[in-house]
Design a protein around this motif. Structure first.
Motif, PDB file in Angstrom:
ATOM      1  N   LEU A 200       0.837  -1.196   0.000  1.00 46.48           N
ATOM      2  CA  LEU A 200       0.000   0.000   0.000  1.00 46.48           C
ATOM      3  C   LEU A 200       0.870   1.245   0.000  1.00 46.48           C
ATOM      4  CD1 LEU A 200      -2.329  -1.221   2.879  1.00 46.48           C
ATOM      5  CD2 LEU A 200      -2.849  -1.372   0.434  1.00 46.48           C
ATOM      6  N   ALA A 201       0.660   2.124  -0.954  1.00 43.45           N
ATOM      7  CA  ALA A 201       1.348   3.415  -0.934  1.00 43.45           C
ATOM      8  C   ALA A 201       0.858   4.225   0.250  1.00 43.45           C
ATOM      9  CB  ALA A 201       1.091   4.169  -2.230  1.00 43.45           C
ATOM     10  N   GLY A 202       1.750   5.038   0.801  1.00 43.94           N
ATOM     11  CA  GLY A 202       1.387   5.846   1.957  1.00 43.94           C
ATOM     12  C   GLY A 202       1.251   7.321   1.671  1.00 43.94           C
ATOM     13  N   HIS A 203       1.579   7.751   0.439  1.00 44.75           N
ATOM     14  CA  HIS A 203       1.503   9.159   0.071  1.00 44.75           C
ATOM     15  C   HIS A 203       0.614   9.331  -1.151  1.00 44.75           C
ATOM     16  CE1 HIS A 203       5.677  10.011   2.044  1.00 44.75           C
ATOM     17  NE2 HIS A 203       4.695  10.123   2.903  1.00 44.75           N
ATOM     18  N   ASP A 204      -0.261  10.311  -1.122  1.00 41.58           N
ATOM     19  CA  ASP A 204      -1.139  10.553  -2.261  1.00 41.58           C
ATOM     20  C   ASP A 204      -0.378  11.033  -3.490  1.00 41.58           C
ATOM     21  OD1 ASP A 204      -4.031  10.100  -1.515  1.00 41.58           O
ATOM     22  OD2 ASP A 204      -3.415  11.369   0.151  1.00 41.58           O
ATOM     23  N   ALA A 205       0.706  11.769  -3.294  1.00 41.27           N
ATOM     24  CA  ALA A 205       1.446  12.312  -4.437  1.00 41.27           C
ATOM     25  C   ALA A 205       2.075  11.223  -5.297  1.00 41.27           C
ATOM     26  CB  ALA A 205       2.514  13.292  -3.953  1.00 41.27           C
ATOM     27  N   THR A 206       2.332  10.059  -4.711  1.00 38.15           N
ATOM     28  CA  THR A 206       2.948   8.962  -5.470  1.00 38.15           C
ATOM     29  C   THR A 206       1.983   7.799  -5.672  1.00 38.15           C
ATOM     30  OG1 THR A 206       3.867   8.045  -3.413  1.00 38.15           O
ATOM     31  CG2 THR A 206       5.270   9.535  -4.682  1.00 38.15           C
ATOM     32  N   ALA A 207       0.706   8.028  -5.407  1.00 39.54           N
ATOM     33  CA  ALA A 207      -0.270   6.940  -5.455  1.00 39.54           C
ATOM     34  C   ALA A 207      -0.352   6.303  -6.831  1.00 39.54           C
ATOM     35  CB  ALA A 207      -1.646   7.463  -5.026  1.00 39.54           C
ATOM     36  N   PRO A 254      -2.559  18.794  -7.318  1.00 42.97           N
ATOM     37  CA  PRO A 254      -2.268  20.003  -6.539  1.00 42.97           C
ATOM     38  C   PRO A 254      -2.522  19.830  -5.045  1.00 42.97           C
ATOM     39  CG  PRO A 254      -3.367  20.599  -8.571  1.00 42.97           C
ATOM     40  CD  PRO A 254      -3.420  19.104  -8.493  1.00 42.97           C
ATOM     41  N   LEU A 255      -3.627  19.177  -4.681  1.00 45.43           N
ATOM     42  CA  LEU A 255      -3.903  18.954  -3.265  1.00 45.43           C
ATOM     43  C   LEU A 255      -2.973  17.890  -2.694  1.00 45.43           C
ATOM     44  CD1 LEU A 255      -5.576  19.701  -0.828  1.00 45.43           C
ATOM     45  CD2 LEU A 255      -7.317  18.060  -1.556  1.00 45.43           C
ATOM     46  N   ALA A 256      -2.650  16.861  -3.491  1.00 42.25           N
ATOM     47  CA  ALA A 256      -1.713  15.835  -3.032  1.00 42.25           C
ATOM     48  C   ALA A 256      -0.349  16.437  -2.736  1.00 42.25           C
ATOM     49  CB  ALA A 256      -1.588  14.731  -4.088  1.00 42.25           C
ATOM     50  N   ASP A 257       0.085  17.384  -3.555  1.00 43.75           N
ATOM     51  CA  ASP A 257       1.382  18.035  -3.322  1.00 43.75           C
ATOM     52  C   ASP A 257       1.366  18.848  -2.030  1.00 43.75           C
ATOM     53  OD1 ASP A 257       2.633  17.002  -5.561  1.00 43.75           O
ATOM     54  OD2 ASP A 257       2.156  18.723  -6.840  1.00 43.75           O
ATOM     55  N   ILE A 258       0.256  19.515  -1.740  1.00 41.57           N
ATOM     56  CA  ILE A 258       0.155  20.276  -0.491  1.00 41.57           C
ATOM     57  C   ILE A 258       0.214  19.329   0.704  1.00 41.57           C
ATOM     58  CG2 ILE A 258      -1.317  21.792   0.890  1.00 41.57           C
ATOM     59  CD1 ILE A 258      -2.403  22.912  -1.754  1.00 41.57           C
ATOM     60  N   LEU A 259      -0.443  18.179   0.589  1.00 41.69           N
ATOM     61  CA  LEU A 259      -0.418  17.194   1.671  1.00 41.69           C
ATOM     62  C   LEU A 259       1.002  16.706   1.942  1.00 41.69           C
ATOM     63  CD1 LEU A 259      -3.615  15.163   0.747  1.00 41.69           C
ATOM     64  CD2 LEU A 259      -3.235  16.351   2.913  1.00 41.69           C
ATOM     65  N   SER A 260       1.847  16.710   0.916  1.00 44.67           N
ATOM     66  CA  SER A 260       3.234  16.296   1.095  1.00 44.67           C
ATOM     67  C   SER A 260       4.095  17.393   1.701  1.00 44.67           C
ATOM     68  CB  SER A 260       3.841  15.886  -0.258  1.00 44.67           C
ATOM     69  OG  SER A 260       3.165  14.784  -0.802  1.00 44.67           O
ATOM     70  N   SER A 261       3.605  18.640   1.635  1.00 47.42           N
ATOM     71  CA  SER A 261       4.423  19.787   2.040  1.00 47.42           C
ATOM     72  C   SER A 261       4.060  20.351   3.406  1.00 47.42           C
ATOM     73  CB  SER A 261       4.285  20.917   1.001  1.00 47.42           C
ATOM     74  OG  SER A 261       4.618  20.457  -0.279  1.00 47.42           O
ATOM     75  N   ALA A 262       2.882  20.031   3.908  1.00 43.89           N
ATOM     76  CA  ALA A 262       2.402  20.616   5.161  1.00 43.89           C
ATOM     77  C   ALA A 262       1.834  19.516   6.049  1.00 43.89           C
ATOM     78  CB  ALA A 262       1.340  21.683   4.872  1.00 43.89           C
ATOM     79  N   GLN A 263       1.403  19.895   7.251  1.00 47.64           N
ATOM     80  CA  GLN A 263       0.862  18.910   8.178  1.00 47.64           C
ATOM     81  C   GLN A 263      -0.424  18.313   7.618  1.00 47.64           C
ATOM     82  OE1 GLN A 263       0.453  20.810  12.012  1.00 47.64           O
ATOM     83  NE2 GLN A 263       2.634  20.581  12.468  1.00 47.64           N
ATOM     84  N   VAL A 264      -0.431  16.989   7.504  1.00 45.99           N
ATOM     85  CA  VAL A 264      -1.530  16.295   6.840  1.00 45.99           C
ATOM     86  C   VAL A 264      -2.873  16.626   7.492  1.00 45.99           C
ATOM     87  CG1 VAL A 264      -2.510  14.031   6.322  1.00 45.99           C
ATOM     88  CG2 VAL A 264      -0.057  14.423   6.023  1.00 45.99           C
ATOM     89  N   SER A 265      -2.942  16.537   8.822  1.00 49.50           N
ATOM     90  CA  SER A 265      -4.220  16.764   9.507  1.00 49.50           C
ATOM     91  C   SER A 265      -4.742  18.171   9.267  1.00 49.50           C
ATOM     92  CB  SER A 265      -4.066  16.520  11.010  1.00 49.50           C
ATOM     93  OG  SER A 265      -3.669  15.202  11.263  1.00 49.50           O
ATOM     94  N   SER A 266      -3.863  19.151   9.333  1.00 52.46           N
ATOM     95  CA  SER A 266      -4.290  20.539   9.159  1.00 52.46           C
ATOM     96  C   SER A 266      -4.805  20.775   7.747  1.00 52.46           C
ATOM     97  CB  SER A 266      -3.125  21.484   9.462  1.00 52.46           C
ATOM     98  OG  SER A 266      -2.654  21.311  10.781  1.00 52.46           O
ATOM     99  N   VAL A 267      -4.118  20.215   6.761  1.00 47.03           N
ATOM    100  CA  VAL A 267      -4.524  20.403   5.366  1.00 47.03           C
ATOM    101  C   VAL A 267      -5.843  19.700   5.097  1.00 47.03           C
ATOM    102  CG1 VAL A 267      -3.934  19.884   2.960  1.00 47.03           C
ATOM    103  CG2 VAL A 267      -2.156  20.680   4.539  1.00 47.03           C
ATOM    104  N   ILE A 268      -5.937  18.446   5.470  1.00 52.19           N
ATOM    105  CA  ILE A 268      -7.123  17.675   5.103  1.00 52.19           C
ATOM    106  C   ILE A 268      -8.356  18.175   5.850  1.00 52.19           C
ATOM    107  CG2 ILE A 268      -7.170  15.721   6.737  1.00 52.19           C
ATOM    108  CD1 ILE A 268      -7.360  15.567   2.881  1.00 52.19           C
ATOM    109  N   LYS A 269      -8.171  18.606   7.094  1.00 56.36           N
ATOM    110  CA  LYS A 269      -9.324  19.127   7.827  1.00 56.36           C
ATOM    111  C   LYS A 269      -9.808  20.454   7.246  1.00 56.36           C
ATOM    112  CE  LYS A 269      -9.049  16.939  12.364  1.00 56.36           C
ATOM    113  NZ  LYS A 269      -8.871  17.143  13.815  1.00 56.36           N
TER     114      LYS A 269
END
Length: 316
Positions: A200-207, A254-269
């Motif tokens: 299972l991949a763990g990052h959306d940017a490389t999914a 674009p959103l996957a890249d942000i998730l890789s660059s910042a705190q996942v919980s803060s971005v997704i919430k």
């Protein structure tokens, strides 16, 4: 014993369910810091309706490191109750303290989870032998299936191929959440591990690259925002339609890249709050997104659904 009282891991014997876009579910909070269980149940049901095979709770996006034992137990019971065997509940149970990881795995086991996801011990920088001994101790003290989580950027240590092969000799080690962004590892290890072992991949940017290389699925934060699109990308990749999968991936990137660059919980919430799915509150030491990052998230969402002004002005 009634069907609902049978632990999920006792009902589903095969690892075949461990595939697809699996939501790393955030833990919603009220403004006073209490868990918002109504919104949490809604998020669980949303993944059921999207056709998910499983959800992950109390892990990276779920701010599991900030949860009390009572809160953790409540979340598991709520998720299992909502799921009603329609999907499997995977619980984040990793710790850099082996005794704590055992305790949390037992907690997941006793409350009906299908599996636990257990990360490489962080902060104390164990040796490869120490990492192997850590996981063997968890296996020896519990009966729940275990998904290994390799996150070297967070843990300062990685799971070597030899340790993965050693641990996968146990039929209860059913898969790997791979945060290394290295799809070559998948092809290198596939023939050396049991056929039931899941990657299972763990990052959306490389999914997408991971799926096209033969990965079984993705533990995804992004699927909380766009479950149908993410599932469409997965289905297209697995069924041999890479161009269609790439078209969807380009919308989500674009959103996957942000998730890789910042705190996942803060971005997704924050992204989910713009869709009417709870608020953007997180627990310290995490902090809400500042205005610059909020505008970036809004622009990324606009690449999927609407203009930035529309994203800001209404729940999509």
């Amino acid at each position: 014993m009634s069907a609902l009282s049978v632990p999920v891991h006792a009902v589903f014997h095969s690892n075949g369910w461990l595939h697809g876009m699996i939501a790393d579910l955030p833990t919603p909070f009220h403004s006073d810091g209490r868990i918002d269980l109504l919104t949490f149940a809604r998020l669980c049901e949303r993944q059921v309706c999207a056709g998910a095979s499983a959800i992950v709770i109390g892990a990276t996006a779920g701010e599991g490191d900030t949860l009390s034992d009572v809160e953790r137990t409540t979340l598991i019971r709520t998720a299992v109750g909502v799921a009603r065997n329609r999907l499997r509940v995977i619980v984040g149970a990793g710790s850099n303290c082996t005794a704590q990881a055992i305790e949390w795995t037992r907690m997941a086991q006793s409350t009906g989870a299908a599996a636990a996801i257990s990360v490489v011990p962080y902060y104390n920088r164990p040796t490869a032998d120490g990492i192997a001994a850590h996981f063997h101790a968890i296996l020896g003290a519990t009966t729940l299936p275990i998904i290994l989580h390799d996150a070297p950027s967070r843990c300062a240590r990685d799971l070597t191929d030899d340790v993965i092969i050693d641990l996968a000799a146990s039929p209860r080690v059913i898969g790997l959440r791979d945060d290394t962004d290295n799809a070559l590892r998948l092809s290198r290890l596939r023939s050396l591990l049991p056929s039931e072992f899941r990657f299972l991949a763990g990052h959306d940017a490389t999914a997408l690259s991971y799926l096209l290389a033969g990965g079984d699925g993705v533990i995804s934060a992004l699927v909380n925002v766009a479950p149908k699109l993410c599932r469409g990308m997965y289905d297209a990749a697995r069924k041999g339609y890479p161009r269609y999968a790439t078209t969807i991936s380009d919308m989500l990137m674009p959103l996957a890249d942000i998730l890789s660059s910042a705190q996942v919980s803060s971005v997704i919430k924050y992204a989910m709050s713009l869709r009417g799915l709870g608020n953007a509150d997180v627990r310290l030491p995490r902090t809400p997104l500042d205005e610059t990052w909020q505008r970036r998230v809004e622009t990324a969402l606009a690449a999927i659904w609407a203009s930035p002004d529309e994203v800001r002005s209404r729940a999509i």
